[in-house]
Design a protein around this motif. Structure first.
Motif, PDB file in Angstrom:
ATOM      1  N   LEU A   1      -3.744   7.734   1.188  1.00 25.88           N
ATOM      2  CA  LEU A   1      -4.126   7.235  -0.881  1.00 25.88           C
ATOM      3  C   LEU A   1      -3.312   6.669  -1.195  1.00 25.88           C
ATOM      4  O   LEU A   1      -3.876   5.761  -2.065  1.00 25.88           O
ATOM      5  N   ILE A   2      -2.315   6.355  -1.255  1.00 23.41           N
ATOM      6  CA  ILE A   2      -1.388   5.797  -2.321  1.00 23.41           C
ATOM      7  C   ILE A   2      -1.143   4.234  -1.370  1.00 23.41           C
ATOM      8  O   ILE A   2      -1.300   3.337  -2.502  1.00 23.41           O
ATOM      9  N   CYS A   3      -1.191   4.544  -0.589  1.00 21.60           N
ATOM     10  CA  CYS A   3      -1.186   3.314   0.036  1.00 21.60           C
ATOM     11  C   CYS A   3      -2.846   2.207   0.118  1.00 21.60           C
ATOM     12  O   CYS A   3      -2.494   1.566  -0.234  1.00 21.60           O
ATOM     13  N   CYS A   4      -2.756   2.922  -0.213  1.00 20.77           N
ATOM     14  CA  CYS A   4      -4.888   2.580  -0.123  1.00 20.77           C
ATOM     15  C   CYS A   4      -5.009   2.152  -1.852  1.00 20.77           C
ATOM     16  O   CYS A   4      -5.259   0.890  -2.072  1.00 20.77           O
ATOM     17  N   GLY A   5      -4.255   2.824  -2.694  1.00 17.47           N
ATOM     18  CA  GLY A   5      -4.225   2.162  -3.752  1.00 17.47           C
ATOM     19  C   GLY A   5      -3.571   1.443  -4.292  1.00 17.47           C
ATOM     20  O   GLY A   5      -3.651   0.773  -4.808  1.00 17.47           O
ATOM     21  N   ALA A   6      -2.557   0.925  -3.270  1.00 19.62           N
ATOM     22  CA  ALA A   6      -1.799  -0.251  -3.881  1.00 19.62           C
ATOM     23  C   ALA A   6      -2.675  -1.233  -2.931  1.00 19.62           C
ATOM     24  O   ALA A   6      -2.026  -2.817  -3.576  1.00 19.62           O
ATOM     25  N   ALA A   7      -3.424  -1.093  -2.025  1.00 17.31           N
ATOM     26  CA  ALA A   7      -3.695  -2.196  -1.217  1.00 17.31           C
ATOM     27  C   ALA A   7      -5.224  -2.470  -1.871  1.00 17.31           C
ATOM     28  O   ALA A   7      -5.897  -4.080  -2.343  1.00 17.31           O
ATOM     29  N   PHE A   8      -5.423  -1.804  -2.696  1.00 14.86           N
ATOM     30  CA  PHE A   8      -6.817  -2.049  -4.033  1.00 14.86           C
ATOM     31  C   PHE A   8      -6.149  -2.495  -4.590  1.00 14.86           C
ATOM     32  O   PHE A   8      -7.294  -3.551  -4.986  1.00 14.86           O
ATOM     33  N   LEU A   9      -4.950  -3.171  -5.289  1.00 11.99           N
ATOM     34  CA  LEU A   9      -4.406  -3.849  -6.394  1.00 11.99           C
ATOM     35  C   LEU A   9      -4.013  -5.533  -5.847  1.00 11.99           C
ATOM     36  O   LEU A   9      -3.991  -6.012  -6.086  1.00 11.99           O
ATOM     37  N   THR A  10      -4.392  -5.029  -3.987  1.00 12.37           N
ATOM     38  CA  THR A  10      -3.540  -6.653  -3.967  1.00 12.37           C
ATOM     39  C   THR A  10      -4.721  -7.185  -2.911  1.00 12.37           C
ATOM     40  O   THR A  10      -4.306  -7.274  -1.942  1.00 12.37           O
ATOM     41  N   VAL A  11      -5.912  -6.521  -2.986  1.00 15.44           N
ATOM     42  CA  VAL A  11      -6.647  -6.985  -1.549  1.00 15.44           C
ATOM     43  C   VAL A  11      -6.597  -8.646  -2.107  1.00 15.44           C
ATOM     44  O   VAL A  11      -7.071  -9.590  -0.816  1.00 15.44           O
ATOM     45  N   SER A  12      -6.869  -9.718  -2.966  1.00 13.43           N
ATOM     46  CA  SER A  12      -7.147 -11.288  -3.073  1.00 13.43           C
ATOM     47  C   SER A  12      -5.389 -11.367  -2.768  1.00 13.43           C
ATOM     48  O   SER A  12      -5.792 -12.226  -1.510  1.00 13.43           O
ATOM     49  N   ALA A  13      -4.969 -10.855  -2.568  1.00 14.67           N
ATOM     50  CA  ALA A  13      -3.840 -11.321  -2.277  1.00 14.67           C
ATOM     51  C   ALA A  13      -3.561 -11.210  -0.502  1.00 14.67           C
ATOM     52  O   ALA A  13      -2.800 -12.063  -0.008  1.00 14.67           O
ATOM     53  N   LEU A  14      -3.962 -10.069   0.202  1.00 12.97           N
ATOM     54  CA  LEU A  14      -4.596  -9.779   1.613  1.00 12.97           C
ATOM     55  C   LEU A  14      -5.530 -10.950   2.076  1.00 12.97           C
ATOM     56  O   LEU A  14      -5.326 -11.570   3.102  1.00 12.97           O
ATOM     57  N   TRP A  15      -6.403 -11.895   1.481  1.00 15.03           N
ATOM     58  CA  TRP A  15      -7.063 -12.708   1.450  1.00 15.03           C
ATOM     59  C   TRP A  15      -6.645 -14.196   1.401  1.00 15.03           C
ATOM     60  O   TRP A  15      -6.690 -14.729   2.700  1.00 15.03           O
ATOM     61  N   ARG A  16      -5.640 -14.042   0.369  1.00 19.31           N
ATOM     62  CA  ARG A  16      -4.266 -15.308   0.911  1.00 19.31           C
ATOM     63  C   ARG A  16      -3.634 -15.141   1.742  1.00 19.31           C
ATOM     64  O   ARG A  16      -3.555 -16.083   2.351  1.00 19.31           O
ATOM     65  N   LEU A  17      -3.460 -13.958   2.019  1.00 18.84           N
ATOM     66  CA  LEU A  17      -2.343 -14.116   3.460  1.00 18.84           C
ATOM     67  C   LEU A  17      -3.106 -14.520   4.640  1.00 18.84           C
ATOM     68  O   LEU A  17      -2.629 -15.632   5.939  1.00 18.84           O
ATOM     69  N   VAL A  18      -3.899 -13.872   4.736  1.00 19.17           N
ATOM     70  CA  VAL A  18      -4.565 -14.094   5.623  1.00 19.17           C
ATOM     71  C   VAL A  18      -5.221 -15.370   6.109  1.00 19.17           C
ATOM     72  O   VAL A  18      -4.998 -16.896   7.272  1.00 19.17           O
ATOM     73  N   LEU A  19      -5.694 -15.933   4.916  1.00 25.54           N
ATOM     74  CA  LEU A  19      -5.864 -17.458   4.849  1.00 25.54           C
ATOM     75  C   LEU A  19      -4.609 -18.611   5.433  1.00 25.54           C
ATOM     76  O   LEU A  19      -4.856 -19.179   5.926  1.00 25.54           O
ATOM     77  N   SER A  20      -3.327 -17.801   4.725  1.00 21.11           N
ATOM     78  CA  SER A  20      -2.703 -18.694   5.115  1.00 21.11           C
ATOM     79  C   SER A  20      -2.223 -19.012   6.661  1.00 21.11           C
ATOM     80  O   SER A  20      -1.129 -19.352   6.768  1.00 21.11           O
ATOM     81  N   MET A  21      -2.468 -17.662   6.976  1.00 23.80           N
ATOM     82  CA  MET A  21      -1.847 -17.561   8.487  1.00 23.80           C
ATOM     83  C   MET A  21      -2.885 -18.507   9.420  1.00 23.80           C
ATOM     84  O   MET A  21      -2.846 -18.814  10.521  1.00 23.80           O
ATOM     85  N   MET A  22      -3.888 -18.481   8.779  1.00 27.50           N
ATOM     86  CA  MET A  22      -4.663 -19.864  10.040  1.00 27.50           C
ATOM     87  C   MET A  22      -4.682 -20.606  10.216  1.00 27.50           C
ATOM     88  O   MET A  22      -4.442 -21.549   9.506  1.00 27.50           O
TER      89      MET A  22
END
Lengths: 151, 213
Positions: free
Chosen positions: B192-213
């Motif tokens: 849940l702690i990791c989940c909280g951190a992920a909730f705050l960085t979803v946009s960056a996760l999206w950008r990360l996936v985009l930059s990997m493509m």
């Protein structure tokens, strides 16, 4: 009535009203479990964390806002910040605690004078039960002081 | 032919009303599934709500294919108009104004029962909040309608941005509260702690996936 308002107020109510109130209950449970000789440390820590919900969230927000929201490196920077904080802040504090425990062990606390001995445990539990409000206030004091950071 | 055109006009006029019904069903699914996106029932009804709100824009694609579609809502005979007004009034006054708040109250009761049964009451409470905010949610979705052929995708994109930028940072607070409670009761808390951190960085996760493509 919007969903955002609802979930925001729910979070604020839980974090700022209910959890600090429940903290007192957790401290009481910790004293009772200590008196009965059960594991008690995790619930005492839970009581302390109940007082720090906002602080814990702000801490994670701080780690997660070290770069722009659209920076793909934000995930790595967040993890890096967490690792740096653990190594540079938490571990030195942990070292101090270990030194303190070492000094106490050298003085005989833990084997010659063992706080798990029944008579010590019961007297200590009685003391803590009578001073429970004071313990909660002490925890609140530490949390309030923590706002300014470690100095 | 005129009757068919009138029927289409009435049905198009009823599309926003159908979107309201879809949102009510989404709120009910939110409780039943105990998840926002798992099994996709909630997501499915949200998608249909978006489709209903952007139906005229979707139909405008057919003009591009060389098949003209009468996309204007309204018109038609007095009987059809009366039918449309009656259905609209029924949904607005009964389903949204009366039925949804009552179901929300039942979901709050269900949350209490969930606790008694050892389940998490959060989804019942969130479902109740969703049902109470049907009208404002529909207005929010309509606000993202660009009026172009891409309106459906635009509304879904607006919904994604709103969820990521407004809802999830608040949900991170709930995740921290859940983590502390789990820790107190000896349940797994780290996820849940990791989940909280992920909730705050979803946009960056999206950008990360985009930059990997």
């Amino acid at each position: 009535m919007t969903f955002l308002n609802g979930i925001t107020n729910l979070t604020n109510w839980m974090g700022n009203v209910i959890m600090p109130t429940v903290a007192g209950l957790f401290f009481a449970l910790a004293v009772i479990r200590y008196a009965r000789g059960y594991p008690h440390q995790y619930i005492a820590w839970s009581g302390l964390m109940c007082l720090m919900i906002s602080g814990l969230l702000r801490g994670i927000e701080k780690f997660a806002s070290q770069a722009a929201w659209n920076n793909p490196d934000l995930i790595w920077i967040t993890l890096l910040g967490l690792v740096n904080w653990t190594c540079d802040v938490f571990m030195p504090v942990y070292a101090v605690l270990q030194v303190l425990q070492g000094v106490l062990a050298f003085g005989g606390v833990g084997h010659r004078i063992y706080h798990g001995m029944p008579w010590i445990r019961h007297f200590a539990a009685a003391g803590m039960a009578l001073a429970l409000s004071g313990l909660v206030r002490l925890a609140e004091f530490f949390v309030r002081r923590g706002v300014g950071g470690i100095s | 032919m005129q009757l068919i055109n009138d029927g289409i006009g009435v049905l198009l006029g009823l599309a926003p009303v159908a979107a309201l019904v879809a949102l009510v069903l989404a709120g009910m699914a939110l409780r039943n599934q105990s998840s926002l996106l798992q099994n996709s029932r909630f997501g499915l009804w949200m998608f249909w709500a978006v489709v209903m709100l952007t139906l005229p824009q979707i139909l405008s694609w057919f003009s591009g294919f060389g098949v003209p579609v009468p996309v204007s809502a309204g018109g038609g005979t007095a009987l059809l108009n009366l039918f449309k007004v009656d259905v609209t009034n029924f949904v607005n006054q009964f389903v949204v104004g009366y039925f949804a708040p009552v179901m929300a109250a039942w979901l709050v009761l269900r949350g209490v029962i969930d606790v008694a049964e050892g389940r998490n009451p959060l989804y019942s409470i969130l479902g109740a909040m969703f049902l109470l905010s049907i009208a404002s949610t529909q207005a929010l979705l309509q606000g993202w309608n660009s009026g172009t052929k891409f309106a459906t995708a635009d509304v879904l994109a607006g919904l994604w941005t709103y969820t990521v930028s407004r809802i999830l940072p608040v949900a991170a607070g709930l995740a921290i509260i859940g983590a502390v409670l789990n820790f107190a009761f000896g349940k797994p808390a780290m996820r849940l702690i990791c989940c909280g951190a992920a909730f705050l960085t979803v946009s960056a996760l999206w950008r990360l996936v985009l930059s990997m493509m």
